[in-house]
Design a protein around this motif. Sequence first.
Motif, mmCIF file in Angstrom:
data_model
loop_
_atom_site.group_PDB
_atom_site.id
_atom_site.type_symbol
_atom_site.label_atom_id
_atom_site.label_comp_id
_atom_site.label_asym_id
_atom_site.label_seq_id
_atom_site.Cartn_x
_atom_site.Cartn_y
_atom_site.Cartn_z
ATOM 1 N N ALA A 1 0.838 -1.206 0.000
ATOM 2 C CA ALA A 1 0.000 0.000 0.000
ATOM 3 C C ALA A 1 0.872 1.256 0.000
ATOM 4 C CB ALA A 1 -0.934 -0.001 1.199
ATOM 5 N N TYR A 2 1.980 1.200 0.741
ATOM 6 C CA TYR A 2 2.898 2.341 0.777
ATOM 7 C C TYR A 2 3.474 2.621 -0.609
ATOM 8 C CZ TYR A 2 7.149 5.041 1.475
ATOM 9 O OH TYR A 2 8.129 5.996 1.361
ATOM 10 N N ILE A 3 3.920 1.577 -1.300
ATOM 11 C CA ILE A 3 4.519 1.729 -2.630
ATOM 12 C C ILE A 3 3.510 2.329 -3.610
ATOM 13 C CG2 ILE A 3 5.351 0.426 -4.648
ATOM 14 C CD1 ILE A 3 6.757 -1.474 -2.625
ATOM 15 N N GLU A 4 2.307 1.754 -3.654
ATOM 16 C CA GLU A 4 1.281 2.222 -4.597
ATOM 17 C C GLU A 4 0.893 3.667 -4.322
ATOM 18 O OE1 GLU A 4 -0.926 -2.093 -5.428
ATOM 19 O OE2 GLU A 4 -1.908 -0.589 -4.168
ATOM 20 N N THR A 5 0.607 3.977 -3.059
ATOM 21 C CA THR A 5 0.106 5.317 -2.731
ATOM 22 C C THR A 5 1.205 6.379 -2.776
ATOM 23 O OG1 THR A 5 0.321 4.914 -0.341
ATOM 24 C CG2 THR A 5 -1.810 4.423 -1.350
ATOM 25 N N LYS A 6 2.452 5.975 -2.606
ATOM 26 C CA LYS A 6 3.548 6.955 -2.746
ATOM 27 C C LYS A 6 3.587 7.473 -4.182
ATOM 28 C CE LYS A 6 8.484 7.894 -2.347
ATOM 29 N NZ LYS A 6 8.187 9.315 -2.095
ATOM 30 N N ILE A 7 3.494 6.568 -5.156
ATOM 31 C CA ILE A 7 3.464 6.980 -6.561
ATOM 32 C C ILE A 7 2.300 7.935 -6.798
ATOM 33 C CG2 ILE A 7 3.031 6.180 -8.931
ATOM 34 C CD1 ILE A 7 4.533 3.577 -8.166
ATOM 35 N N GLU A 8 1.121 7.561 -6.311
ATOM 36 C CA GLU A 8 -0.092 8.340 -6.559
ATOM 37 C C GLU A 8 -0.038 9.715 -5.891
ATOM 38 O OE1 GLU A 8 -2.473 4.088 -6.496
ATOM 39 O OE2 GLU A 8 -3.108 5.671 -5.123
ATOM 40 N N ARG A 9 0.381 9.749 -4.629
ATOM 41 C CA ARG A 9 0.420 11.017 -3.894
ATOM 42 C C ARG A 9 1.536 11.927 -4.399
ATOM 43 N NH1 ARG A 9 -2.265 11.794 0.786
ATOM 44 N NH2 ARG A 9 -0.491 12.594 1.984
ATOM 45 N N ASP A 10 2.666 11.352 -4.823
ATOM 46 C CA ASP A 10 3.750 12.165 -5.394
ATOM 47 C C ASP A 10 3.312 12.795 -6.715
ATOM 48 O OD1 ASP A 10 5.379 11.542 -3.287
ATOM 49 O OD2 ASP A 10 6.722 10.209 -4.398
ATOM 50 N N PHE A 11 2.531 12.068 -7.486
ATOM 51 C CA PHE A 11 1.995 12.576 -8.751
ATOM 52 C C PHE A 11 1.120 13.805 -8.496
ATOM 53 C CE2 PHE A 11 -1.440 12.481 -12.000
ATOM 54 C CZ PHE A 11 -0.693 12.544 -13.170
ATOM 55 N N ILE A 12 0.198 13.691 -7.534
ATOM 56 C CA ILE A 12 -0.697 14.793 -7.175
ATOM 57 C C ILE A 12 0.088 15.973 -6.609
ATOM 58 C CG2 ILE A 12 -2.588 15.505 -5.643
ATOM 59 C CD1 ILE A 12 -3.602 13.648 -7.767
ATOM 60 N N LYS A 13 1.033 15.665 -5.731
ATOM 61 C CA LYS A 13 1.834 16.706 -5.079
ATOM 62 C C LYS A 13 2.634 17.517 -6.095
ATOM 63 C CE LYS A 13 5.290 17.168 -1.377
ATOM 64 N NZ LYS A 13 6.131 16.394 -0.402
ATOM 65 N N THR A 14 3.238 16.828 -7.073
ATOM 66 C CA THR A 14 4.052 17.501 -8.090
ATOM 67 C C THR A 14 3.189 18.376 -8.997
ATOM 68 O OG1 THR A 14 5.581 15.625 -8.044
ATOM 69 C CG2 THR A 14 5.779 17.137 -9.902
ATOM 70 N N LEU A 15 1.986 17.910 -9.276
ATOM 71 C CA LEU A 15 1.070 18.685 -10.119
ATOM 72 C C LEU A 15 0.358 19.792 -9.335
ATOM 73 C CD1 LEU A 15 -0.588 15.818 -12.190
ATOM 74 C CD2 LEU A 15 0.733 17.707 -13.137
ATOM 75 N N GLU A 16 0.476 19.716 -7.993
ATOM 76 C CA GLU A 16 -0.213 20.666 -7.099
ATOM 77 C C GLU A 16 -1.706 20.623 -7.347
ATOM 78 O OE1 GLU A 16 1.856 24.258 -8.183
ATOM 79 O OE2 GLU A 16 3.305 23.995 -6.563
ATOM 80 N N GLY A 17 -2.229 19.414 -7.460
ATOM 81 C CA GLY A 17 -3.673 19.227 -7.700
ATOM 82 C C GLY A 17 -4.316 18.435 -6.583
ATOM 83 N N GLY A 18 -5.608 18.654 -6.375
ATOM 84 C CA GLY A 18 -6.350 17.903 -5.369
ATOM 85 C C GLY A 18 -7.721 17.584 -5.912
ATOM 86 N N CYS A 19 -8.707 17.499 -5.017
ATOM 87 C CA CYS A 19 -10.054 17.198 -5.511
ATOM 88 C C CYS A 19 -10.739 18.455 -6.064
ATOM 89 C CB CYS A 19 -10.896 16.549 -4.423
ATOM 90 S SG CYS A 19 -11.242 17.600 -3.029
ATOM 91 N N GLN A 20 -10.001 19.612 -6.055
ATOM 92 C CA GLN A 20 -10.547 20.809 -6.701
ATOM 93 C C GLN A 20 -10.467 20.713 -8.214
ATOM 94 O OE1 GLN A 20 -8.268 20.814 -4.189
ATOM 95 N NE2 GLN A 20 -8.417 22.652 -2.938
ATOM 96 N N VAL A 21 -9.666 19.776 -8.709
ATOM 97 C CA VAL A 21 -9.514 19.605 -10.156
ATOM 98 C C VAL A 21 -9.631 18.116 -10.506
ATOM 99 C CG1 VAL A 21 -8.183 21.687 -10.658
ATOM 100 C CG2 VAL A 21 -6.996 19.659 -9.817
#
Length: 308
Positions: free
Chosen positions: A222-242
């Motif tokens: 779960a850590y491996i999968e969600t790290k990829i996903e959260r790093d993707f969002i963090k780098t794009l500076e996006g959340g559920c607003q987009v």
Amino acid sequence: MKELIIATRKSQLALWQSEFIADFLEKTHHIKVRLEGFKTKGDVILDTPLAKIGGKGLFTKELEESMLRGEAHLAVHSLKDVPSFFPKGLKLAAISKREQSNDAMLSQNYENLQALPKGAKIGTTSLRRKMQLLTLRSDLNIISLRGNVNSRIEKLKKGEFDAIILAQAGIKRLGLDKAVKFLYTFSKDELIPAAAQGALGIESLDKKEILDLLECLQDKNAYIETKIERDFIKTLEGGCQVPIGINAELKDDFIFVRAVLGLPDGSEFIKEKSKIKKNEFEDYGEKLAKIFIEKGAKDLLKRAEKMI
């Protein structure tokens, strides 16, 4: 420690999640774990789409403040609701074993997306789901639907919607798979899930005594999968607003990654599917986000914000 206190929202799903973690900790460490209920801004404001009132932090702020005041030691969140940055003094202590991350369609009359009549009313508060649904069926009438899982199902049963879209994880955890006549699970090629959907994030005070107790909850996959996903969002500076979807799925020594972002009406989007080796996970979310940025993601997200 003689007792651990979990700060929790009072919705049925939040209580289930907190009780699940409390039970595991009690059995593992033979200590008492108590739940303390709080209302968050996201639970109170139900007549406005999340994207218009601040997004993710709406479900975590009050719980974080309770920990910083010394009223609780930890909080159990749906990890998809947890922002990338934590207040000083708090930390993401663990990510527990992940439940199925797919989205699902619930309906009383229609067995799948294709069976819906033209102009069918679909309930969801998610811009990510709205965007992807409209790329599959541009004729659908997507209507904002807030509230807890049970209240959403109740509105469906009353005929206010032809179908509603929920996370499969919440349905499974609450045993609601038989609550309506039809339940259709979307493949991840049809609807790419939200970052960290299906995973529980345990946030706690940044104190060694507490972090040591919570270490048993950490699931490496779960850590491996969600790290990829959260790093993707963090780098794009996006959340559920987009409208952004990102899912990493670990299978043996490979990780299958699907990502999408675009305009809420589905008229423009960027979509990628890739396969990487397990040992490449550490910085892949950031790398993938940069590929999206090169393809115009930042401009697309700015335009998406203006459409909300």
